[in-house]
Scaffold this active site. Structure first.
Site, PDB file in Angstrom:
ATOM      1  N   HIS A 101      -3.925   6.817   1.367  1.00 46.65           N
ATOM      2  CA  HIS A 101      -4.187   5.523   0.733  1.00 46.65           C
ATOM      3  C   HIS A 101      -5.611   5.104   1.083  1.00 46.65           C
ATOM      4  O   HIS A 101      -6.034   5.222   2.232  1.00 46.65           O
ATOM      5  CB  HIS A 101      -3.170   4.499   1.237  1.00 46.65           C
ATOM      6  CG  HIS A 101      -3.583   3.093   0.962  1.00 46.65           C
ATOM      7  ND1 HIS A 101      -3.867   2.644  -0.307  1.00 46.65           N
ATOM      8  CD2 HIS A 101      -3.781   2.030   1.801  1.00 46.65           C
ATOM      9  CE1 HIS A 101      -4.220   1.362  -0.238  1.00 46.65           C
ATOM     10  NE2 HIS A 101      -4.184   0.978   1.012  1.00 46.65           N
ATOM     11  N   CYS A 123       0.819  -1.229   0.000  1.00 46.15           N
ATOM     12  CA  CYS A 123       0.000   0.000   0.000  1.00 46.15           C
ATOM     13  C   CYS A 123       0.843   1.266   0.000  1.00 46.15           C
ATOM     14  O   CYS A 123       0.383   2.320  -0.436  1.00 46.15           O
ATOM     15  CB  CYS A 123      -0.929   0.013   1.209  1.00 46.15           C
ATOM     16  SG  CYS A 123      -1.908  -1.475   1.327  1.00 46.15           S
ATOM     17  N   ASN A 161      -9.966  -0.907  -2.393  1.00 51.57           N
ATOM     18  CA  ASN A 161      -8.549  -0.682  -2.089  1.00 51.57           C
ATOM     19  C   ASN A 161      -7.713  -1.187  -3.275  1.00 51.57           C
ATOM     20  O   ASN A 161      -7.699  -2.384  -3.553  1.00 51.57           O
ATOM     21  CB  ASN A 161      -8.216  -1.447  -0.796  1.00 51.57           C
ATOM     22  CG  ASN A 161      -6.757  -1.331  -0.381  1.00 51.57           C
ATOM     23  OD1 ASN A 161      -5.908  -0.904  -1.150  1.00 51.57           O
ATOM     24  ND2 ASN A 161      -6.464  -1.741   0.840  1.00 51.57           N
TER      25      ASN A 161
HETATM   26  O1  UT7 Z   1      -4.347  -1.326   2.966  1.00 50.01           O
HETATM   27  C1  UT7 Z   1      -4.417  -2.029   4.161  1.00 50.01           C
HETATM   28  C2  UT7 Z   1      -5.375  -3.131   3.917  1.00 50.01           C
HETATM   29  N1  UT7 Z   1      -6.305  -3.483   4.904  1.00 50.01           N
HETATM   30  C3  UT7 Z   1      -6.972  -2.671   5.724  1.00 50.01           C
HETATM   31  O2  UT7 Z   1      -6.796  -1.501   5.857  1.00 50.01           O
HETATM   32  C4  UT7 Z   1      -8.039  -3.342   6.549  1.00 50.01           C
HETATM   33  C5  UT7 Z   1      -8.140  -2.821   7.954  1.00 50.01           C
HETATM   34  N2  UT7 Z   1      -9.222  -3.510   8.635  1.00 50.01           N
HETATM   35  C6  UT7 Z   1     -10.486  -3.277   8.356  1.00 50.01           C
HETATM   36  O3  UT7 Z   1     -10.797  -2.435   7.545  1.00 50.01           O
HETATM   37  C7  UT7 Z   1     -11.523  -4.054   9.111  1.00 50.01           C
HETATM   38  O4  UT7 Z   1     -10.907  -4.836  10.114  1.00 50.01           O
HETATM   39  C8  UT7 Z   1     -12.361  -4.971   8.173  1.00 50.01           C
HETATM   40  C9  UT7 Z   1     -13.275  -4.120   7.297  1.00 50.01           C
HETATM   41  C10 UT7 Z   1     -11.480  -5.815   7.302  1.00 50.01           C
HETATM   42  C11 UT7 Z   1     -13.251  -5.879   9.015  1.00 50.01           C
HETATM   43  O5  UT7 Z   1     -14.066  -5.125   9.876  1.00 50.01           O
HETATM   44  P1  UT7 Z   1     -14.184  -5.546  11.416  1.00 50.01           P
HETATM   45  O6  UT7 Z   1     -15.178  -4.630  11.999  1.00 50.01           O
HETATM   46  O7  UT7 Z   1     -12.802  -5.564  12.012  1.00 50.01           O
HETATM   47  O8  UT7 Z   1     -14.823  -6.994  11.310  1.00 50.01           O
HETATM   48  P2  UT7 Z   1     -14.254  -8.379  11.859  1.00 50.01           P
HETATM   49  O9  UT7 Z   1     -13.118  -8.851  11.022  1.00 50.01           O
HETATM   50  O10 UT7 Z   1     -14.075  -8.313  13.324  1.00 50.01           O
HETATM   51  O11 UT7 Z   1     -15.478  -9.310  11.566  1.00 50.01           O
HETATM   52  C12 UT7 Z   1     -16.775  -9.072  12.164  1.00 50.01           C
HETATM   53  C13 UT7 Z   1     -17.732 -10.147  11.695  1.00 50.01           C
HETATM   54  C14 UT7 Z   1     -17.178 -11.559  11.880  1.00 50.01           C
HETATM   55  O12 UT7 Z   1     -18.263 -12.395  12.246  1.00 50.01           O
HETATM   56  P3  UT7 Z   1     -18.523 -12.807  13.786  1.00 50.01           P
HETATM   57  O13 UT7 Z   1     -17.254 -13.498  14.205  1.00 50.01           O
HETATM   58  O14 UT7 Z   1     -18.740 -11.506  14.503  1.00 50.01           O
HETATM   59  O15 UT7 Z   1     -19.719 -13.671  13.708  1.00 50.01           O
HETATM   60  C15 UT7 Z   1     -16.688 -11.939  10.503  1.00 50.01           C
HETATM   61  O16 UT7 Z   1     -16.721 -13.341  10.281  1.00 50.01           O
HETATM   62  O17 UT7 Z   1     -17.971 -10.016  10.281  1.00 50.01           O
HETATM   63  C16 UT7 Z   1     -17.713 -11.265   9.620  1.00 50.01           C
HETATM   64  N3  UT7 Z   1     -17.221 -10.983   8.255  1.00 50.01           N
HETATM   65  C17 UT7 Z   1     -18.052 -10.746   7.232  1.00 50.01           C
HETATM   66  N4  UT7 Z   1     -19.392 -10.718   7.153  1.00 50.01           N
HETATM   67  C18 UT7 Z   1     -19.925 -10.414   5.956  1.00 50.01           C
HETATM   68  C19 UT7 Z   1     -15.939 -10.880   7.827  1.00 50.01           C
HETATM   69  N5  UT7 Z   1     -15.936 -10.588   6.521  1.00 50.01           N
HETATM   70  C20 UT7 Z   1     -17.219 -10.493   6.131  1.00 50.01           C
HETATM   71  C21 UT7 Z   1     -17.843 -10.196   4.906  1.00 50.01           C
HETATM   72  N6  UT7 Z   1     -19.198 -10.175   4.856  1.00 50.01           N
HETATM   73  N7  UT7 Z   1     -17.162  -9.922   3.783  1.00 50.01           N
END
Ligand code: UT7
Length: 346
Positions: free
Chosen positions: A273, A115, A303
């Site tokens: 970014h 990134c 992204n």
């Molecule tokens: O350039 C750098 C690249 N990456 C980033 O900048 C990413 C930084 N992180 C983030 O933006 C966030 O952590 C995410 C958007 C990736 C995820 O958001 P979060 O609020 O941290 O969600 P989480 O990973 O804690 O997941 C919450 C829930 C989980 O279910 P349970 O365990 O609460 O039942 C996941 O299994 O959401 C579920 N989940 C999804 N649900 C629907 C994970 N991915 C998905 C999805 N659709 N695509």
């Protein structure tokens, strides 16, 4: 004595025509438009068709930047190519772009800092130019993520985030009339110039956001079971990335501003970014910069890693949000972890 500074003299971007909406992804995996929008701000992204490579996207963006600069392709003296999704495992995309542009055997260097790749590349171009080594450098950030994602329930936590695209700038040496001034006065002098950079890396977090295979770190290099297990798709500790991003973005922006005695409210336009709209909001709030001075196009492209900053800057220039001489800050955080910022007068 020769006293060159570097400035951006041309910019362009290119994204594929094919729009993939959140609802399109929800047909392939257990996700929803609502989840993706609320957590990331993304509404759609672009995916290449089957005949288009990362180098093809880069070539289209580069040709636009060349037109904007008024350069002929064969005036390029060096290519810097930032990508994490090269066409081949090796050689890098820089030489492929050199060939596709139909130019002579100029040096071509790939940068693999994900990134932050474009910011690292711009800092490298600036250093080469100020050292007197080159006068005209093409800097490109381009990605084809769509072919490396796991578009399945198992891959949903990363597959919904990424998209394809490319951006490029032409960076040129010029005899800087402000050269003899102190760095703080020079930063305030009229005209276009790159002003400063801050680059960081912290490998303790390498596995928090990575693609494990193919790789020579452990044996085998690649096996069918590893492909089945999703090891060729990104794996991410999303919360850890988020937590570090909201801390490092403001930190590195302050780091490029402070030596030049510039405060965040003096930034004319901030191009972060595009990782997550919530990260951008947090950075904006932390620095007290109003939304109209901060680039945000993640809702349309997702992204695009190394391509996200040059695409956002190119759109801002095309739409008149950034003009010649404006104070612009570029900042990125991502896999590595790496984080970086550049300050420039556009
Ligand atoms: O350039 C750098 C690249 N990456 C980033 O900048 C990413 C930084 N992180 C983030 O933006 C966030 O952590 C995410 C958007 C990736 C995820 O958001 P979060 O609020 O941290 O969600 P989480 O990973 O804690 O997941 C919450 C829930 C989980 O279910 P349970 O365990 O609460 O039942 C996941 O299994 O959401 C579920 N989940 C999804 N649900 C629907 C994970 N991915 C998905 C999805 N659709 N695509």
């Amino acid at each position: 004595m020769r006293t060159p500074s570097a400035r951006i003299v041309g910019i362009g971007h290119h994204v594929p025509d094919r729009i993939v909406t959140n609802d399109d992804l929800a047909r392939l995996m257990d996700t929803s438009d609502e989840w993706i929008r609320e957590r990331t701000g993304i509404r759609e992204r672009r995916f290449v068709d089957e005949d288009t490579s990362c180098t093809d996207l880069a070539e289209a963006a580069a040709r636009r930047a060349l037109d904007d600069a008024g350069w002929k392709a064969d005036e390029i003296e060096f290519i810097l190519f930032a990508t994490l999704s090269p066409d081949l495992y090796f050689p890098g995309n820089g030489v492929l772009l050199q060939h596709q542009l139909g130019i002579g055997p100029v040096g071509a260097l790939d940068l693999r800092t994900q990134c932050t790749g474009f910011v690292y590349a711009l800092a490298t171009a600036d250093a080469y130019i100020r050292s007197g080594m080159y006068d005209r450098i093409l800097v490109v950030g381009a990605e084809v993520h769509s072919r490396g994602l796991s578009l399945s329930d198992e891959g949903r936590d990363t597959a919904v985030l990424f998209g394809d695209g490319a951006g490029a700038v032409c960076v040129e040496a010029f005899e800087d009339p402000a050269w003899s001034l102190g760095s703080q006065e020079r930063a305030r002098a009229a005209g276009s110039r790159l002003l400063g950079h801050a680059l960081h890396g912290e490998g303790a977090h390498a596995l928090d956001l990575c693609v494990r295979k193919p790789g020579s770190g452990d044996s085998p290099f690649i096996a069918p079971e590893q492909i089945q297990a999703g090891d060729t798709a990104p794996s991410m500790n999303g919360r850890e990335v988020f937590r570090n991003a909201v801390r490092r973005f403001p930190e590195v922006i302050q780091e490029v501003l402070e030596p030049l005695a510039i405060t965040p409210d003096e930034i004319g336009y901030l191009v972060p970014h595009q990782a997550n709209a919530r990260i951008t909001e947090a950075v904006r709030d932390r620095l007290g910069i109003p939304p109209e001075k901060v680039a945000s196009n993640i809702h349309r492209y997702g992204n695009t890693t190394a391509a996200s900053i040059p695409i956002a800057l190119s759109e801002a220039v095309a739409e008149g949000r950034v003009g010649r001489g404006d104070l612009v800050c570029l900042a990125a955080f991502g896999a590595g972890f790496t984080w970086a910022a550049s300050l420039l007068r556009y």
